[in-house]
Design an enzyme around this catalytic site. Structure first.
Site, PDB file in Angstrom:
ATOM      1  CG  ASP A 227      -1.967   1.033   1.251  1.00 51.52           C
ATOM      2  OD1 ASP A 227      -1.817   2.040   0.531  1.00 51.52           O
ATOM      3  OD2 ASP A 227      -2.952   0.854   1.986  1.00 51.52           O
TER       4      ASP A 227
ATOM      5  CG  ASP B 160      -9.617   1.848 -10.848  1.00 53.57           C
ATOM      6  OD1 ASP B 160     -10.550   2.504 -11.362  1.00 53.57           O
ATOM      7  OD2 ASP B 160      -9.706   0.644 -10.559  1.00 53.57           O
TER       8      ASP B 160
ATOM      9  CG  ASP C 167      -7.354   6.971 -20.549  1.00 50.93           C
ATOM     10  OD1 ASP C 167      -7.600   6.852 -19.327  1.00 50.93           O
ATOM     11  OD2 ASP C 167      -7.395   6.004 -21.329  1.00 50.93           O
TER      12      ASP C 167
ATOM     13  CD  GLU D 217      -0.304   7.836 -23.324  1.00 49.47           C
ATOM     14  OE1 GLU D 217      -0.373   9.070 -23.501  1.00 49.47           O
ATOM     15  OE2 GLU D 217       0.647   7.293 -22.739  1.00 49.47           O
TER      16      GLU D 217
END
Length: 303
Positions: free
Chosen positions: A186, A209, A245, A285
């Protein structure tokens, strides 16, 4: 975009079951719920309860054991005990032979678990190189390329995806790059417990995410509280570089970074920045761009 796995801790998490669980209602789940349901009637209730407890404890220990001896731990900081909303989902994908070989050979040399029990000596870990932290590297192709292109900068790359960890180690080894260290666990615990003040020369968060559903926006990594953790461990002038994106997430990133008093936008117009040459254009990408996605880069300096 890079998958950035972690453990869901509240009731509105997506339908992915946490690592080690069995889908509710399945035969396997029923057996796990009561493995001694068909035990002989001469077993007392107390004995059956003790057997069940022992069975669950064995299963718990198995889930916490590393998949590879000497490799990344399954749960290095015992994070499943920490009731905190996290930005990633743990996934246990299949590890290829090459990734397994890299983990077994290179993890003892270039890998570390985020256990929250020590403060890292980055100068020793990277032989005196300036160090940037990268959170969520997916399969590691872009990270390996950046390391090879800039051997004078150390990259501390954090993720919880075992195949990606093995893949990055293998790519770095193949390229002869010695400036990559792979951290398992983490990133919040790393920032909060294991990094000294003003020890980092930069932070990279590429394609995290986006958690597109409104009720999951609280899981997005770039939040004011996260930046509060980041600012003290960055040197003055260090760059926070984010890319996404997902348009709504880009807007949130810009808003949150602009509002934070410890960061200043390097773009003269106060908006997004052109993609820096050092950030590789990844295959994923490129596929997104072919579909009409717009990628936004944000570069903010720590003040």
């Amino acid at each position: 975009m890079n998958p950035t796995p972690d453990e869901a801790t509240d009731d509105d998490a997506p339908g992915t079951a946490p690592a080690g669980t069995v889908p509710t209602g399945s035969t396997a789940a029923d057996a796990l719920a009561d493995p001694f349901a068909d035990a002989a009637t001469d077993v007392t209730a107390d004995e059956a309860a003790a057997l069940r407890a022992a069975s669950f404890e064995r299963a718990r220990r198995l889930r916490q054991e590393p998949r590879f001896p000497g490799g990344p731990a399954a749960d290095p900081a015992g994070s499943h005990h920490e009731r905190r909303i996290r930005s990633f989902q743990p996934r246990r994908s299949r590890v290829t032979t090459g990734q397994q070989d890299a983990l077994e050979r290179l993890w003892p040399k270039w890998g570390l678990d985020i256990d929250g029990q020590r403060v890292l000596d980055l100068a020793h870990l990277f032989d005196g190189l300036p160090v940037v932290l990268e959170i969520g590297f997916g399969m590691g192709e872009a990270t390996a390329q950046m390391a090879a292109d800039d051997p004078g900068t150390g990259i501390l790359a954090v993720d919880v995806h075992t195949p990606g960890q093995g893949n990055l180690l293998g790519l770095a080894d193949k390229a002869g790059s010695t400036n990559v260290r792979v951290a398992n666990g983490d990133a919040v615990i790393l920032l909060r417990e294991m990094l000294a003040p003003e020890s980092l020369d930069g932070l990279r968060v590429y394609f995290p995410d986006p958690w597109p559903k409104a009720r999951h926006h609280k899981r997005r990594l770039i939040q004011p509280e996260f930046l509060d953790l980041v600012a003290p461990v960055l040197k003055p002038g260090a760059i926070v570089h984010c890319a996404t994106d997902w348009e709504p997430y880009a807007e949130q990133m810009l808003e949150v970074l602009t509002a934070h008093p410890r960061f200043e936008n390097t773009a003269a117009d106060g908006g997004y920045a052109p993609r820096p040459a050092f950030r590789p254009l990844t295959r994923f990408e490129g596929q997104g761009l072919d579909k009409g996605h717009v990628v936004h880069d944000l570069l903010f300096a720590r003040v």
